[in-house]
Design an enzyme around this catalytic site. Structure first.
Site, PDB file in Angstrom:
ATOM      1  N   GLU A  82      10.675  16.919  13.576  1.00 36.36           N
ATOM      2  CA  GLU A  82      11.318  16.665  12.290  1.00 36.36           C
ATOM      3  C   GLU A  82      10.814  17.686  11.275  1.00 36.36           C
ATOM      4  OE1 GLU A  82      12.402  12.549   9.920  1.00 36.36           O
ATOM      5  OE2 GLU A  82      10.452  12.712  10.895  1.00 36.36           O
ATOM      6  N   GLU A  89       9.800   1.496  10.676  1.00 41.06           N
ATOM      7  CA  GLU A  89      10.828   2.515  10.438  1.00 41.06           C
ATOM      8  C   GLU A  89      10.108   3.845  10.547  1.00 41.06           C
ATOM      9  OE1 GLU A  89      12.602   5.408   9.117  1.00 41.06           O
ATOM     10  OE2 GLU A  89      12.544   4.544   7.100  1.00 41.06           O
ATOM     11  N   CYS A  92      13.839  10.804   6.324  1.00 39.88           N
ATOM     12  CA  CYS A  92      13.854  10.517   7.763  1.00 39.88           C
ATOM     13  C   CYS A  92      15.266  10.544   8.320  1.00 39.88           C
ATOM     14  CB  CYS A  92      13.200   9.174   8.029  1.00 39.88           C
ATOM     15  SG  CYS A  92      13.934   7.797   7.129  1.00 39.88           S
ATOM     16  N   LYS A 131       0.857  -1.180   0.000  1.00 41.19           N
ATOM     17  CA  LYS A 131       0.000   0.000   0.000  1.00 41.19           C
ATOM     18  C   LYS A 131       0.897   1.235   0.000  1.00 41.19           C
ATOM     19  CE  LYS A 131      -1.465   2.770   2.906  1.00 41.19           C
ATOM     20  NZ  LYS A 131      -1.339   3.993   2.053  1.00 41.19           N
TER      21      LYS A 131
END
Length: 494
Positions: free
Chosen positions: A398, A267, A301, A191
């Protein structure tokens, strides 16, 4: 079977490899959503619609599980050498289409074409690496300490896997999950993110053409992932979840997976510190900072989020970083001269603006950029924010954009404390002319990956993953293959 497709515009002298199916890949067929619903896919560089893809519901998610289950036994029984040959064919097929895939990624993701080319090479490498690993799923044989029996351990495919990937690396995040799953003998349901499904659909067609049997890889798109993923995770035939995305969504998926005690690889978010010590080679540190911060325009990331620079070198570091980042060309990703492409959407721009405004309100100094670019598309310029103060949200959140937030420090112990002052622990970067000191720092920083005197940490042959709230498990390397295996112990005497 339907015939909905999208053909990316070709560059001068180049023809598209094929028309990309834009429906759901379930078993051997590309099928439209039963509701007829579609998801519009935007070009972040212009804000215009490229095409649309089928928008599935929970029932179609279960149909994908049916297809994966039907193909599971035969694929698990396929000899490792044959699985390896198929994966190597996938590698060559992707590399033959590198430029075409790179242009597709730039169109739907907005990233600079150079970054997109690098992503395709990185993505394809997972197929080559796991082609080599597929024939090395070695078991174990030992004598029980009591001498009563032998301990025989074999590794078997864990079963059907749901793979959920993000928008920032639409090719690499898909192949980093598909390749080890197929090498282990698992069938999968992919997906992709609803912002960037076209690359995943193109890769799926490449895999089919390269010899991956029907039902081994299934692809679904949905604008309402909660109910669809929940239905799949509550099907007892599904035994693995692999997710790359935000920690917030990861927590939700872990709760869903817990109901059926599904093995989960996560992750999740990052907040990477970039430490520069006084004894570092300044030019090398700047080169590393450009890679760690500006790869994919900061939408990674692993991107350096917090720059901790020792006070003796800070002013020179900031001046050189401003010079280098200020020289970057901002523009549409598909333009070969672009070095910093578009952000994925308007929400990303709004988040960056909020974080920068908060830092400035607390006393930070904007040395470069610091404001979104007006006009079509979603553009934010390379920006340097110096003397960021403690408590600024940009140090705990972030940023996922081309903003370098710089904080001075005085001694190494202070730098370690600042680096570890986060709930995240994915990647970190350390620059020092003293290798012993750098390695000692790397040991003390709480994260899963540390790059010492280099700005790039990702490698298909290395274990990729984090600690704390940056995730569970590892991708890449042999570790990534074992994530898709179950160890079976057999006690035997002879």
């Amino acid at each position: 079977m339907t015939s909905n497709t999208y053909t990316p515009p070709a560059s001068e002298g180049q023809k598209a490899s094929f028309a990309i199916p834009t429906d759901l890949l379930i078993g051997e067929n590309w099928v439209g959503a039963s509701s007829g619903a579609r998801i519009d896919i935007l070009n972040p560089s212009t804000g215009e619609t490229l095409t649309s893809v089928a928008d599935c519901d929970a029932a179609e998610g279960i149909a994908a599980v049916d297809a994966a289950a039907a193909a599971a036994s035969a694929w698990a029984a396929t000899p490792p050498r044959r699985r390896a040959e198929v994966l190597l064919a996938c590698y060559h097929a992707m590399m033959e289409r590198q430029e075409w895939l790179a242009r597709l990624i730039s169109l739907e993701n907005g990233k600079a074409l150079g970054d997109a080319r690098g992503e395709v090479a990185y993505a394809a490498e997972f197929f080559r690496w796991y082609a080599e690993e597929a024939v090395r799923i070695n078991g174990e044989l030992s004598l029980s300490p009591s001498g009563a029996n032998r301990i025989l351990v074999s590794y078997q495919p864990i079963g059907i896997a749901l793979l959920i990937t993000p928008w920032n690396f639409p090719a690499a995040m898909a192949t980093r999950k598909i390749a080890p799953a197929l090498a282990a003998g698992c069938t999968v349901i992919l997906k992709p993110a609803e912002e960037t499904p076209l690359t995943a659909l193109a890769v799926a067609q490449i895999l089919r053409d390269a010899g991956v049997p029907a039902g081994v890889v299934n692809v679904i798109n949905t604008s309402d992932p909660g109910p669809v993923c929940s239905a799949i995770l509550h099907d007892p035939r599904v035994r693995k979840l692999s997710f790359t995305g935000s920690t917030e969504v990861g927590r939700i998926l872990l709760r869903e997976a817990a109901d059926s005690v599904i093995s989960a690889s996560m992750e999740l978010g990052g907040n990477a510190p970039f430490l520069v010590l006084d004894d570092a080679d300044l030019d090398e540190a700047i080169e590393g900072a450009m890679v760690a911060k500006m790869r994919n325009a900061g939408e990674a990331c692993t991107a350096a989020n917090r720059f901790y620079v020792q006070r003796g070198i800070q002013d020179r570091f900031v001046a050189k970083l401003v010079e280098r980042m200020g020289a970057m060309k901002v523009g549409p990703g598909i333009d070969a001269t672009t070095q910093c492409g578009a952000m994925i959407n308007r929400a990303s721009i709004d988040k960056i603006e909020r974080l920068v405004a908060d830092a400035v309100s607390r006393g930070a100094e904007v040395r470069l950029g610091g404001a979104a670019i007006a006009g079509d598309g979603f553009f934010y310029p390379p920006s340097v924010i110096a003397n960021v103060q403690p408590g600024s949200e940009i140090l705990s959140t972030e940023v996922f954009g081309p903003v370098a937030a710089i904080v001075p420090f005085d001694d190494v112990d202070e730098a370690v404390a600042l680096a570890n002052a986060t709930e995240y622990g994915l990647a970190a970067y350390v620059y020092s002319g003293d290798l012993k000191k750098a390695l000692q720092l790397a040991e003390r920083i709480e994260c899963g990956m540390v790059a010492v005197n280099r700005g790039l940490v990702s490698d298909a042959a290395a274990p990729f993953g984090g600690v704390k709230q940056s995730g569970l498990g590892r991708e890449g390397s042999h570790h990534g293959l074992i994530e898709y295996c179950e160890a079976k112990y057999i006690a035997v005497s002879w």
